[in-house]
Design a protein around this motif. Structure first.
Motif, PDB file in Angstrom:
ATOM      1  N   SER A   1      11.834   5.135  21.905  1.00 47.34           N
ATOM      2  CA  SER A   1      13.036   5.820  22.357  1.00 47.34           C
ATOM      3  C   SER A   1      14.274   4.938  22.298  1.00 47.34           C
ATOM      4  O   SER A   1      15.408   5.429  22.317  1.00 47.34           O
ATOM      5  CB  SER A   1      12.846   6.337  23.787  1.00 47.34           C
ATOM      6  OG  SER A   1      12.541   5.257  24.663  1.00 47.34           O
ATOM      7  N   ASP A   2      14.077   3.602  22.224  1.00 49.54           N
ATOM      8  CA  ASP A   2      15.202   2.670  22.133  1.00 49.54           C
ATOM      9  C   ASP A   2      15.625   2.409  20.688  1.00 49.54           C
ATOM     10  O   ASP A   2      16.557   1.632  20.460  1.00 49.54           O
ATOM     11  CB  ASP A   2      14.841   1.337  22.799  1.00 49.54           C
ATOM     12  CG  ASP A   2      14.708   1.469  24.311  1.00 49.54           C
ATOM     13  OD1 ASP A   2      15.335   2.394  24.867  1.00 49.54           O
ATOM     14  OD2 ASP A   2      13.962   0.672  24.916  1.00 49.54           O
ATOM     15  N   CYS A   3      14.928   3.008  19.735  1.00 47.42           N
ATOM     16  CA  CYS A   3      15.239   2.822  18.316  1.00 47.42           C
ATOM     17  C   CYS A   3      15.858   4.107  17.765  1.00 47.42           C
ATOM     18  O   CYS A   3      15.277   5.192  17.918  1.00 47.42           O
ATOM     19  CB  CYS A   3      13.987   2.479  17.513  1.00 47.42           C
ATOM     20  SG  CYS A   3      13.133   0.983  18.082  1.00 47.42           S
ATOM     21  N   ILE A   4      17.004   3.989  17.154  1.00 44.07           N
ATOM     22  CA  ILE A   4      17.663   5.140  16.533  1.00 44.07           C
ATOM     23  C   ILE A   4      17.378   5.103  15.043  1.00 44.07           C
ATOM     24  O   ILE A   4      17.832   4.195  14.330  1.00 44.07           O
ATOM     25  CB  ILE A   4      19.178   5.105  16.793  1.00 44.07           C
ATOM     26  CG1 ILE A   4      19.473   5.098  18.292  1.00 44.07           C
ATOM     27  CG2 ILE A   4      19.862   6.296  16.124  1.00 44.07           C
ATOM     28  CD1 ILE A   4      20.945   4.957  18.625  1.00 44.07           C
TER      29      ILE A   4
ATOM     30  N   PHE B   1      14.029  -2.971  10.967  1.00 43.57           N
ATOM     31  CA  PHE B   1      13.045  -2.186  10.225  1.00 43.57           C
ATOM     32  C   PHE B   1      11.762  -2.048  11.032  1.00 43.57           C
ATOM     33  O   PHE B   1      11.283  -3.017  11.620  1.00 43.57           O
ATOM     34  CB  PHE B   1      12.726  -2.845   8.876  1.00 43.57           C
ATOM     35  CG  PHE B   1      13.930  -3.033   8.005  1.00 43.57           C
ATOM     36  CD1 PHE B   1      14.413  -1.997   7.222  1.00 43.57           C
ATOM     37  CD2 PHE B   1      14.606  -4.248   7.980  1.00 43.57           C
ATOM     38  CE1 PHE B   1      15.530  -2.161   6.431  1.00 43.57           C
ATOM     39  CE2 PHE B   1      15.729  -4.429   7.195  1.00 43.57           C
ATOM     40  CZ  PHE B   1      16.192  -3.378   6.418  1.00 43.57           C
ATOM     41  N   ILE B   2      11.213  -0.847  11.042  1.00 48.51           N
ATOM     42  CA  ILE B   2       9.930  -0.615  11.706  1.00 48.51           C
ATOM     43  C   ILE B   2       8.810  -1.121  10.804  1.00 48.51           C
ATOM     44  O   ILE B   2       8.749  -0.777   9.618  1.00 48.51           O
ATOM     45  CB  ILE B   2       9.741   0.874  12.027  1.00 48.51           C
ATOM     46  CG1 ILE B   2      10.738   1.312  13.106  1.00 48.51           C
ATOM     47  CG2 ILE B   2       8.312   1.158  12.498  1.00 48.51           C
ATOM     48  CD1 ILE B   2      10.637   2.765  13.490  1.00 48.51           C
ATOM     49  N   THR B   3       7.935  -1.947  11.354  1.00 46.96           N
ATOM     50  CA  THR B   3       6.831  -2.507  10.571  1.00 46.96           C
ATOM     51  C   THR B   3       5.472  -1.945  10.975  1.00 46.96           C
ATOM     52  O   THR B   3       4.474  -2.244  10.329  1.00 46.96           O
ATOM     53  CB  THR B   3       6.798  -4.034  10.722  1.00 46.96           C
ATOM     54  OG1 THR B   3       6.612  -4.367  12.109  1.00 46.96           O
ATOM     55  CG2 THR B   3       8.099  -4.649  10.243  1.00 46.96           C
ATOM     56  N   GLY B   4       5.426  -1.167  12.040  1.00 44.54           N
ATOM     57  CA  GLY B   4       4.150  -0.606  12.468  1.00 44.54           C
ATOM     58  C   GLY B   4       4.165  -0.330  13.960  1.00 44.54           C
ATOM     59  O   GLY B   4       5.213  -0.073  14.542  1.00 44.54           O
ATOM     60  N   ALA B   5       2.982  -0.421  14.550  1.00 43.83           N
ATOM     61  CA  ALA B   5       2.837  -0.184  15.989  1.00 43.83           C
ATOM     62  C   ALA B   5       1.929  -1.249  16.580  1.00 43.83           C
ATOM     63  O   ALA B   5       1.005  -1.719  15.915  1.00 43.83           O
ATOM     64  CB  ALA B   5       2.251   1.207  16.252  1.00 43.83           C
TER      65      ALA B   5
ATOM     66  N   VAL C   1       6.980   0.459  19.233  1.00 44.56           N
ATOM     67  CA  VAL C   1       6.877   0.218  17.798  1.00 44.56           C
ATOM     68  C   VAL C   1       7.151  -1.251  17.527  1.00 44.56           C
ATOM     69  O   VAL C   1       7.876  -1.918  18.295  1.00 44.56           O
ATOM     70  CB  VAL C   1       7.861   1.091  16.993  1.00 44.56           C
ATOM     71  CG1 VAL C   1       7.453   2.547  17.025  1.00 44.56           C
ATOM     72  CG2 VAL C   1       9.293   0.920  17.489  1.00 44.56           C
ATOM     73  N   SER C   2       6.567  -1.757  16.454  1.00 47.27           N
ATOM     74  CA  SER C   2       6.833  -3.128  16.021  1.00 47.27           C
ATOM     75  C   SER C   2       8.063  -3.117  15.126  1.00 47.27           C
ATOM     76  O   SER C   2       8.155  -2.306  14.196  1.00 47.27           O
ATOM     77  CB  SER C   2       5.631  -3.694  15.265  1.00 47.27           C
ATOM     78  OG  SER C   2       4.479  -3.691  16.088  1.00 47.27           O
ATOM     79  N   VAL C   3       8.993  -4.001  15.403  1.00 47.72           N
ATOM     80  CA  VAL C   3      10.277  -3.992  14.699  1.00 47.72           C
ATOM     81  C   VAL C   3      10.587  -5.399  14.185  1.00 47.72           C
ATOM     82  O   VAL C   3      10.367  -6.395  14.885  1.00 47.72           O
ATOM     83  CB  VAL C   3      11.416  -3.517  15.637  1.00 47.72           C
ATOM     84  CG1 VAL C   3      12.772  -3.628  14.944  1.00 47.72           C
ATOM     85  CG2 VAL C   3      11.161  -2.083  16.090  1.00 47.72           C
TER      86      VAL C   3
ATOM     87  N   SER D   1       0.837  -1.195   0.000  1.00 51.04           N
ATOM     88  CA  SER D   1       0.000   0.000   0.000  1.00 51.04           C
ATOM     89  C   SER D   1       0.873   1.247   0.000  1.00 51.04           C
ATOM     90  O   SER D   1       1.886   1.320   0.705  1.00 51.04           O
ATOM     91  CB  SER D   1      -0.921   0.002   1.234  1.00 51.04           C
ATOM     92  OG  SER D   1      -1.599   1.220   1.337  1.00 51.04           O
ATOM     93  N   GLU D   2       0.491   2.241  -0.815  1.00 50.47           N
ATOM     94  CA  GLU D   2       1.263   3.474  -0.893  1.00 50.47           C
ATOM     95  C   GLU D   2       1.254   4.228   0.423  1.00 50.47           C
ATOM     96  O   GLU D   2       2.195   4.946   0.752  1.00 50.47           O
ATOM     97  CB  GLU D   2       0.700   4.378  -2.001  1.00 50.47           C
ATOM     98  CG  GLU D   2       0.888   3.803  -3.403  1.00 50.47           C
ATOM     99  CD  GLU D   2       0.373   4.740  -4.468  1.00 50.47           C
ATOM    100  OE1 GLU D   2      -0.153   5.819  -4.102  1.00 50.47           O
ATOM    101  OE2 GLU D   2       0.492   4.412  -5.651  1.00 50.47           O
ATOM    102  N   GLY D   3       0.195   4.068   1.188  1.00 44.10           N
ATOM    103  CA  GLY D   3       0.100   4.773   2.459  1.00 44.10           C
ATOM    104  C   GLY D   3       0.637   3.993   3.639  1.00 44.10           C
ATOM    105  O   GLY D   3       0.619   4.464   4.762  1.00 44.10           O
ATOM    106  N   GLY D   4       1.131   2.769   3.384  1.00 46.49           N
ATOM    107  CA  GLY D   4       1.642   1.954   4.470  1.00 46.49           C
ATOM    108  C   GLY D   4       3.005   2.419   4.955  1.00 46.49           C
ATOM    109  O   GLY D   4       3.773   3.043   4.216  1.00 46.49           O
ATOM    110  N   ASN D   5       3.300   2.121   6.212  1.00 49.09           N
ATOM    111  CA  ASN D   5       4.571   2.530   6.809  1.00 49.09           C
ATOM    112  C   ASN D   5       5.511   1.357   7.048  1.00 49.09           C
ATOM    113  O   ASN D   5       6.617   1.554   7.548  1.00 49.09           O
ATOM    114  CB  ASN D   5       4.303   3.238   8.149  1.00 49.09           C
ATOM    115  CG  ASN D   5       3.565   4.545   7.955  1.00 49.09           C
ATOM    116  OD1 ASN D   5       3.849   5.290   7.024  1.00 49.09           O
ATOM    117  ND2 ASN D   5       2.607   4.820   8.834  1.00 49.09           N
ATOM    118  N   ALA D   6       5.082   0.139   6.712  1.00 48.76           N
ATOM    119  CA  ALA D   6       5.912  -1.030   6.972  1.00 48.76           C
ATOM    120  C   ALA D   6       7.150  -1.019   6.089  1.00 48.76           C
ATOM    121  O   ALA D   6       7.080  -0.749   4.888  1.00 48.76           O
ATOM    122  CB  ALA D   6       5.103  -2.311   6.725  1.00 48.76           C
ATOM    123  N   PHE D   7       8.285  -1.318   6.705  1.00 44.40           N
ATOM    124  CA  PHE D   7       9.565  -1.417   6.003  1.00 44.40           C
ATOM    125  C   PHE D   7       9.898  -0.135   5.246  1.00 44.40           C
ATOM    126  O   PHE D   7      10.504  -0.169   4.183  1.00 44.40           O
ATOM    127  CB  PHE D   7       9.561  -2.612   5.046  1.00 44.40           C
ATOM    128  CG  PHE D   7       9.540  -3.938   5.758  1.00 44.40           C
ATOM    129  CD1 PHE D   7      10.709  -4.530   6.195  1.00 44.40           C
ATOM    130  CD2 PHE D   7       8.339  -4.577   5.998  1.00 44.40           C
ATOM    131  CE1 PHE D   7      10.695  -5.742   6.867  1.00 44.40           C
ATOM    132  CE2 PHE D   7       8.310  -5.796   6.665  1.00 44.40           C
ATOM    133  CZ  PHE D   7       9.491  -6.382   7.103  1.00 44.40           C
TER     134      PHE D   7
END
Length: 206
Positions: free
Chosen positions: A173-176, A134-138, A152-154, A110-116
């Motif tokens: 906060s633990d993800c840079i 990689f952040i895959t969501g929440a 966050v889901s990683v 999906s164009e609006g998705g934030n995964a990867f």
């Protein structure tokens, strides 16, 4: 002997990447050529031309994807897809597999998705040891209610095969967050740190 050894390693550096690339492309083209099986036997290019030309399946696959995308991008097409989804959801076993795959594909493509979309640096598998993920969501639902914090889901991929990995939930906060793109991060992971992303190389001291 030193010269021979240098020539050997130089030859490997030249030949191995090209050979592996050709092998992967050959496997991919062969896999996509299986799409031709959906055509009637009389329409197969091999039968019409009398010889095999690799790559027809790639063209056919692209044509099918474009045709399906064009047909389902309008109101009637979307309604037809919704009807198909409702039909599949009534079939036991099939509906659980289909719904899971569809949720993942909707999230990834999906164009609006934030995964990867974002590469991050996290401490894994213990504090003081860092890796690229990689952040895959929440988190959502019951999990989010129990965590009660900004998590966050990683996805933490393995090396050198990033298709295997671990799903973890970490505090934001633990993800840079890294400036490197996802492609650069994947190359970094697959190469086991040998191929340094351009962004990191450019910022490193001379």
């Amino acid at each position: 002997m030193t010269a021979l050894r240098n020539w050997l390693f130089t030859g490997l550096l030249v030949i191995v990447p090209g050979a592996i690339t050709l092998a992967v492309l050959n496997w991919l083209v062969g896999l996509l050529d299986q799409t031709l099986l959906i055509l009637p036997t009389a329409w197969h290019p091999d039968r019409l031309l009398g010889f095999h030309i690799p790559g027809f399946g790639v063209v056919l696959t692209l044509g099918i994807l474009l045709a399906v995308g064009a047909m389902t991008s309008n109101f009637a097409g979307r309604k037809l897809v919704q009807w198909g989804d409702r039909l599949v959801s009534r079939i036991p076993v099939v509906r659980s597999i289909y719904s899971s795959v569809k949720q993942v594909s909707d999230t990834l493509f999906s164009e609006g998705g934030n995964a990867f979309r974002t590469a991050v640096l996290v401490q894994w598998p213990r504090e003081g040891v860092w890796t690229v993920a990689f952040i895959t969501g929440a988190p959502g639902g019951e999990v989010a209610a129990l965590l009660q914090d900004d998590y966050v889901s990683v996805y933490v991929p393995t090396t050198p095969n990033p298709t295997g990995g671990y799903f973890v939930m970490l505090r934001r906060s633990d993800c840079i967050e890294l400036d490197m793109g996802v492609d650069a991060a994947l190359r970094y992971i697959v190469s086991m740190g040998v191929v340094v992303p351009h962004e990191a190389a450019a910022s490193s001291p001379a």
